[in-house]
Design a protein around this motif. Structure first.
Motif, PDB file in Angstrom:
ATOM      1  N   HIS A 149       0.811  -1.221   0.000  1.00  0.00           N
ATOM      2  CA  HIS A 149       0.000   0.000   0.000  1.00  0.00           C
ATOM      3  C   HIS A 149       0.844   1.270   0.000  1.00  0.00           C
ATOM      4  CE1 HIS A 149      -3.912  -2.009   0.571  1.00  0.00           C
ATOM      5  NE2 HIS A 149      -3.235  -2.860   1.312  1.00  0.00           N
ATOM      6  N   LEU A 150       2.157   1.165  -0.200  1.00  0.00           N
ATOM      7  CA  LEU A 150       3.014   2.343  -0.313  1.00  0.00           C
ATOM      8  C   LEU A 150       3.303   2.615  -1.787  1.00  0.00           C
ATOM      9  CD1 LEU A 150       5.636   1.642   2.505  1.00  0.00           C
ATOM     10  CD2 LEU A 150       3.739   3.261   2.582  1.00  0.00           C
ATOM     11  N   PRO A 151       3.174   3.861  -2.257  1.00  0.00           N
ATOM     12  CA  PRO A 151       3.532   4.162  -3.655  1.00  0.00           C
ATOM     13  C   PRO A 151       5.043   4.134  -3.823  1.00  0.00           C
ATOM     14  CG  PRO A 151       2.881   6.162  -2.495  1.00  0.00           C
ATOM     15  CD  PRO A 151       2.634   5.045  -1.544  1.00  0.00           C
ATOM     16  N   VAL A 152       5.523   3.233  -4.665  1.00  0.00           N
ATOM     17  CA  VAL A 152       6.974   3.045  -4.817  1.00  0.00           C
ATOM     18  C   VAL A 152       7.434   3.196  -6.259  1.00  0.00           C
ATOM     19  CG1 VAL A 152       7.098   1.531  -2.810  1.00  0.00           C
ATOM     20  CG2 VAL A 152       6.718   0.543  -5.073  1.00  0.00           C
ATOM     21  N   GLY A 153       6.545   3.444  -7.195  1.00  0.00           N
ATOM     22  CA  GLY A 153       6.956   3.564  -8.594  1.00  0.00           C
ATOM     23  C   GLY A 153       5.764   3.873  -9.470  1.00  0.00           C
ATOM     24  N   GLN A 154       5.965   3.695 -10.778  1.00  0.00           N
ATOM     25  CA  GLN A 154       4.898   3.996 -11.719  1.00  0.00           C
ATOM     26  C   GLN A 154       5.182   3.339 -13.065  1.00  0.00           C
ATOM     27  OE1 GLN A 154       4.857   8.266 -12.184  1.00  0.00           O
ATOM     28  NE2 GLN A 154       7.055   8.360 -11.916  1.00  0.00           N
ATOM     29  N   VAL A 155       4.148   3.288 -13.871  1.00  0.00           N
ATOM     30  CA  VAL A 155       4.271   2.761 -15.233  1.00  0.00           C
ATOM     31  C   VAL A 155       4.947   3.823 -16.092  1.00  0.00           C
ATOM     32  CG1 VAL A 155       3.014   1.935 -17.247  1.00  0.00           C
ATOM     33  CG2 VAL A 155       2.233   1.308 -14.955  1.00  0.00           C
ATOM     34  N   VAL A 156       6.020   3.445 -16.799  1.00  0.00           N
ATOM     35  CA  VAL A 156       6.758   4.424 -17.603  1.00  0.00           C
ATOM     36  C   VAL A 156       6.460   4.286 -19.092  1.00  0.00           C
ATOM     37  CG1 VAL A 156       8.587   4.657 -15.914  1.00  0.00           C
ATOM     38  CG2 VAL A 156       8.779   2.900 -17.670  1.00  0.00           C
ATOM     39  N   SER A 157       6.091   3.104 -19.548  1.00  0.00           N
ATOM     40  CA  SER A 157       5.777   2.936 -20.971  1.00  0.00           C
ATOM     41  C   SER A 157       5.120   1.585 -21.178  1.00  0.00           C
ATOM     42  CB  SER A 157       7.041   3.049 -21.843  1.00  0.00           C
ATOM     43  OG  SER A 157       7.935   1.988 -21.560  1.00  0.00           O
ATOM     44  N   PHE A 158       4.582   1.396 -22.361  1.00  0.00           N
ATOM     45  CA  PHE A 158       3.996   0.107 -22.730  1.00  0.00           C
ATOM     46  C   PHE A 158       3.997   0.001 -24.242  1.00  0.00           C
ATOM     47  CE2 PHE A 158       0.668   3.207 -21.898  1.00  0.00           C
ATOM     48  CZ  PHE A 158       0.021   3.264 -23.118  1.00  0.00           C
TER      49      PHE A 158
END
Length: 560
Positions: free
Chosen positions: A186-195
């Motif tokens: 439940h901690l925000p640790v990253g994100q989607v960078v591309s697909f």
């Protein structure tokens, strides 16, 4: 006639060479100025970095002589010119880079225009509201120097951040987007960078960035799953609602963790590839090494039973439903519901005693003949049967339960098919429906018309009885009540007379001056005197026991 001046000696001229003139002191200052200028020019040339060109789709907010190039918020260059490319399709920006940053100009370096950006994944570039747009820079890893670059349309999400990028494979993108958050516990640790679409066109490859130090928790056995929006699942275990954060609620997101049964703590290297699961339950499910499949044929509705429904043995989950279908039996004719289940023998070992695990494991992992014989003994001796049961009254979802029914009819396992078939019993709901149907049949057989006629007759009789009772009550009210009132008045008067009599008796018998009291005191005095005389007599009799025979002796003192 001779000239008289011929004999006169004339002076001879001597050639004197002119002396070389010295440089005037006036020229010293210009010379020094030229030398200083040359030195400054040389120093400036040596201090200047390379001149680079960056091609952008548009020059939004870029101005020659005003826009800077920044790396980690430090100015490393400045834009000199802004002009179109030869085909007028793009904008070519020429910038001067400082000498200290010259080593950063390699072929995989990245440039982009930093501008204010507001999205569901965050807010960035707010400092440009006052200072204006600038060109962001991300250092590359190549060692080949370059001066011509192509600018990015958007800032890379991992610019200037420590961490690693990983690749996830999924059947489709779903609700994910660039910037969708990645959570760990439940901690925000990253994100989607591309697909991007996979080369075979059958899956989607999603690149996610996990920032440090959380990238150390991405292990070789880590599982990634979707937490897009609100996750709602309705199954035999009831209603389950899951969500992560507001951002994932709106634009979707991902989460990851390592299942408890995986003990390998090796950190996954960058660019590792992981499968993407649909939800946490699927991601965290243990992959059993040993599986056995069986067929169940129920003679009842399968509404509420779904693929993935649990299969339990005495309340402990030991498998799941993997297929639901029909078997066409042309010879009967009949279309029978078919349920295929997967049984995981290793799950029974967890609940076995340590001393019995070896024997249980040998039985479960034995060949098909011995294992089927063991199951047949359970079917024959203890009545092992499969039954459909309701997992949740709220959702109506069903699951398959194995239990013992000693009173169940005898049955045999069917082993001549592709998969072994285990015997079943009707669900409790079916029995309840059968009992209700039997009760309704008995109700239908009742002579309801006759009962209704007799009931009407009884009700009419009851109405007459109630009418007579009403008349009787009315007579009692008109005839007996006045008499009862008179008797009560007489009784009240008698009670008053009795009270007065008792008061008189109290004054006559119990008062301090009452005659009865005086007579009672006199009688008590007489009784006291009599008792005293009796005591004297008894004392005399004790001293003279012969007195009853001889009589009372005379007192000698009196005789003399």
């Amino acid at each position: 006639m001779p000239d008289p001046t011929d004999d006169v000696e004339l002076p001879q001229a001597t050639v004197v060479r002119p002396k070389r003139s010295r440089i005037s002191i006036v020229w010293i200052i210009p010379v020094l100025a030229v030398l200083v200028g040359i030195g400054i020019a040389v120093q400036r040339i040596r201090a200047e970095g390379p001149t680079i060109t960056i091609v952008f789709r548009a020059a939004e907010g870029i101005e020659a002589g005003k826009t800077f190039i920044k790396y980690k918020d430090v100015i490393i260059g400045q834009v000199k010119t802004v002009q179109f490319t030869e085909d007028y399709q793009n904008v070519e920006v020429t910038a001067k880079i400082s000498k200290r940053a010259a080593g950063l100009m390699v072929e995989d370096a990245q440039f982009w225009v930093v501008r204010p950006t507001i999205s569901l994944s965050g807010i960035s570039g707010l400092n440009t509201l006052l200072s204006g747009n600038y060109i962001g820079f991300q250092a590359g890893t190549s060692t080949v120097e370059d001066t011509d670059f192509v600018g990015l349309d958007k800032a890379p999400f991992v610019a200037g951040r420590l961490g690693h990028v990983y690749t996830l494979k999924a059947d489709d993108l779903g609700s994910l987007a660039v910037g969708s958050p990645v959570h760990y516990r439940h901690l925000p640790v990253g994100q989607v960078v591309s697909f991007e679409l996979a080369p075979d066109g059958k899956s989607v490859e999603i690149q996610v960035f996990v920032s440090a130090p959380y990238d150390n928790f991405v292990r070789l056995g880590t599982r990634f799953w979707r937490v897009s929006g609100i996750g709602v699942s309705v199954d035999a275990n009831g209603l389950d609602i899951r969500t992560e954060s507001l951002a994932s609620l709106l634009v979707g997101g991902l989460s990851f963790d390592a299942p408890p049964f995986i003990h390998d703590t090796t950190v996954a290297p960058p660019d590792s590839v992981f499968p993407l699961y649909g939800d946490r339950a699927t991601a965290m499910k243990a992959r059993d090494a040993i599986t056995r499949q069986y067929v169940l044929r129920f003679n009842e509705s399968l509404r509420g039973l779904a693929v993935g429904a649990p299969v339990t043995y005495l309340g402990v989950q030991i498998g799941e439903v993997v297929d639901i279908g029909f078997d066409f039996e042309a010879e009967r004719p009949n279309i029978a519901p078919r349920v295929t289940i997967t049984f995981y023998p290793e799950r029974l070992l967890v609940f076995s005693d340590a001393n019995q695990q070896a024997r249980v494991e040998q039985t479960l992992k034995s060949d098909d003949r011995r294992r089927n014989a063991f199951l047949q003994r359970l079917v024959d001796d203890r009545g092992l049967r499969a039954q459909l049961r309701t997992g949740s009254l709220l959702t109506g979802q069903l699951y398959v339960a194995f239990d013992y029914f000693p009173k169940a009819p005898k049955a045999r396992m069917v082993l001549n098919g592709k998969l072994p078939e285990l015997p079943v019993v009707a669900s409790g709901l079916v029995d309840l429906e059968a009992k209700l149907a039997s009760i309704l049949d008995k109700v239908d057989k009742l002579p309801l018309d006759q009962i209704a006629t007799e009931l009407r007759r009884d009700l009419a009789s009851l109405d007459e009885t109630l009418t007579g009772a009403t008349g009787l009550i009315r007579r009692v009210d008109t005839e007996l009540v006045p008499t009862i009132k008179a008797d009560l008045e007489a009784l009240r008067g008698a009670i008053g007379s009795m009270e007065r009599t008792l008061k008189n008796a109290d004054a006559t018998l119990l008062g301090p001056d009452a005659p009865a009291q005086q007579e009672l005191r006199d009688a008590l005095n007489e009784f006291t005197r009599a008792a005293r005389s009796m005591r004297v007599f008894l004392d005399y009799l004790e001293r003279h026991p012969e007195s009853p025979i001889r009589g009372k002796l005379e007192d000698k003192s009196v005789a003399k």
